[in-house]
Design an enzyme around this catalytic site. Sequence first.
Site, short mmCIF file in Angstrom:
data_model
loop_
_atom_site.label_atom_id
_atom_site.label_comp_id
_atom_site.label_asym_id
_atom_site.label_seq_id
_atom_site.Cartn_x
_atom_site.Cartn_y
_atom_site.Cartn_z
N HIS A 232 6.81 -0.11 3.60
CA HIS A 232 6.78 1.23 4.97
C HIS A 232 6.55 1.63 6.26
O HIS A 232 5.49 2.25 6.29
CB HIS A 232 6.56 2.29 3.90
CG HIS A 232 6.58 2.68 2.71
ND1 HIS A 232 7.90 4.09 2.61
CD2 HIS A 232 6.93 2.42 1.46
CE1 HIS A 232 8.65 3.33 1.11
NE2 HIS A 232 8.18 2.38 0.69
N ASP A 295 3.84 -0.32 -2.19
CA ASP A 295 5.03 0.43 -3.23
C ASP A 295 6.78 -0.63 -2.08
O ASP A 295 6.75 -0.38 -0.53
CB ASP A 295 4.91 1.35 -2.93
CG ASP A 295 5.01 2.50 -2.14
OD1 ASP A 295 4.18 2.06 -0.99
OD2 ASP A 295 5.88 3.07 -1.95
N GLU A 296 7.20 -0.79 -2.95
CA GLU A 296 8.83 -0.65 -1.70
C GLU A 296 8.93 -2.32 -0.62
O GLU A 296 9.05 -1.38 0.00
CB GLU A 296 9.28 0.60 -2.39
CG GLU A 296 9.30 1.22 -3.41
CD GLU A 296 9.43 2.41 -2.58
OE1 GLU A 296 10.53 3.50 -3.36
OE2 GLU A 296 9.43 3.66 -1.65
N ALA A 297 8.12 -2.51 -0.57
CA ALA A 297 8.04 -3.61 0.72
C ALA A 297 9.43 -4.91 -0.72
O ALA A 297 8.70 -6.16 -0.92
CB ALA A 297 6.74 -4.24 0.07
N LEU A 298 10.47 -4.30 -0.75
CA LEU A 298 10.77 -4.69 -0.84
C LEU A 298 11.67 -6.26 0.01
O LEU A 298 12.26 -7.28 -0.89
CB LEU A 298 12.65 -4.27 -0.91
CG LEU A 298 12.29 -2.80 -1.65
CD1 LEU A 298 13.39 -2.04 -1.43
CD2 LEU A 298 11.45 -2.85 -3.03
#
Length: 488
Positions: A232, A295-298
Amino acid sequence: MSALGLVPWPTEVEPRGGELDLSAVLVVSADPLRWTPLAGELFTPLGVAVTGAGPDALAEGAPGVVVELRRDDAAPGGPEGYVLDVRDDGVTVTAAEAAGLLHGMRTLRQLVTARRTVPTVVVRDSPRYAWRGLTLDVARHWFGPAVLRRVVDLAGTYKLRVLHLHLTDDQGWRLEVPSHPELTQRSGHTQVGGAVPDGERGWLTVEEFRDLQDYAAARFVEIIPEIDVPGHTNAALHACGDLNPDGAPTPAYGGIEVGFSRLWAGNPATEPWVRDVLGDVAAMTAGRFVHIGGDEALTLAADEYARLVALAVDAVRAAGKTPLAWQEAAVAAPGVTLQYWDPRADAAPFPRAAAAGSRFVLSPASHAYLDLKYDAGHPIGQDWMGFVDVRDAYDWEPATAVPGLPADAVEGVAAALWTETVVTPDDVFSMLLPRLPALAEVAWTAPGGRDWASFRERVARHARVWDAEGWAWHPTRQVAWPGAAEDA
């Protein structure tokens, strides 16, 4: 229970059967300069005239009903407990700490009828969980200090203690950082869809952030800033090109996709930047916590993700604050306080993290994500986890929400409002109300004191106060609004 419109429902309620005229009150306290303005905020919107005085006023006669605020170290209920005693001859709030006194006044406000009367009653009360909060995203769409103060007021109304501000994301950077002014200079003006509205700066200055924290602290709400790393991060990469492997700034981003941006552990610019930014934010933060995201460090491999999370955790601790992170950090930062949000994830790491000392703040999207639509026809919100109407926000049990997690590892509960589709202040409040009071009751009231049939009647009485405060709200058919059709 529903005869009194109290939310969250207290520990003990003993009605006395009488009624007291509360059209004017004299708030008597040891510190009138502190308590009289707070009482005015609560009661003036309801048409109650408020004056204040010191303890000597008790011997002099009063221009209204005396509401005495009394500190007593022996009062029950711990630091937030209180006893509210409404009698035919006046009102007393007794508490061990100042927070309890304000909670007691908030409960008294909820008893005020449209005729400016209150029932005589004794209320003994204290919370189930110490952590009762709201996460608010101001990165996707910007909301400035005036709106944030109104959100603090709403949070306090329902006895929440934490306002966690999601200040950075792909779309914008919302807090001045002295060591890196380019973060707001380049990424403070952008948001979903393009630019922040005309006349808005798009970020909080150091002074505005301090003033907001002071305002919140006076109402016993702690502000927690979140700087989201290692994912993000497009707003940071747009402002600080040296964070990218090629040294070039990324384009500004105005969409709503997630998971595509990241930091690079091997980039020599990354560690100094993380330490500078989190050190500055920690220095600006009056409270205990700095949230590092996580979060969401894909697009990050597990080992690089773990290195970057460990760096952020160490930077916050080195700056004297306690790190907080989203649930993904359970595998990378055992012992850190974690915010649980995605019930679709494998729950196996969470009991292991708890065994290593992690505490959990529960924000399960299926109950606590207030950016999800109320129903399929609602014009605002998303539906990736289905819909969350007020009963969904109310009917769940934190102690059993995370498979395998010991009940004593639960620190508390936090609602979350993400703002990809939330554009105006009225959007903010209509997505919070009436669902935020439901979550507040989940966080405050023990399971044996909660009852959906009662809650849907009690919360309906609050619409009059929301209107008086200018807080927009959604008239969901699940609540028994006066004169409205019912759909339980």
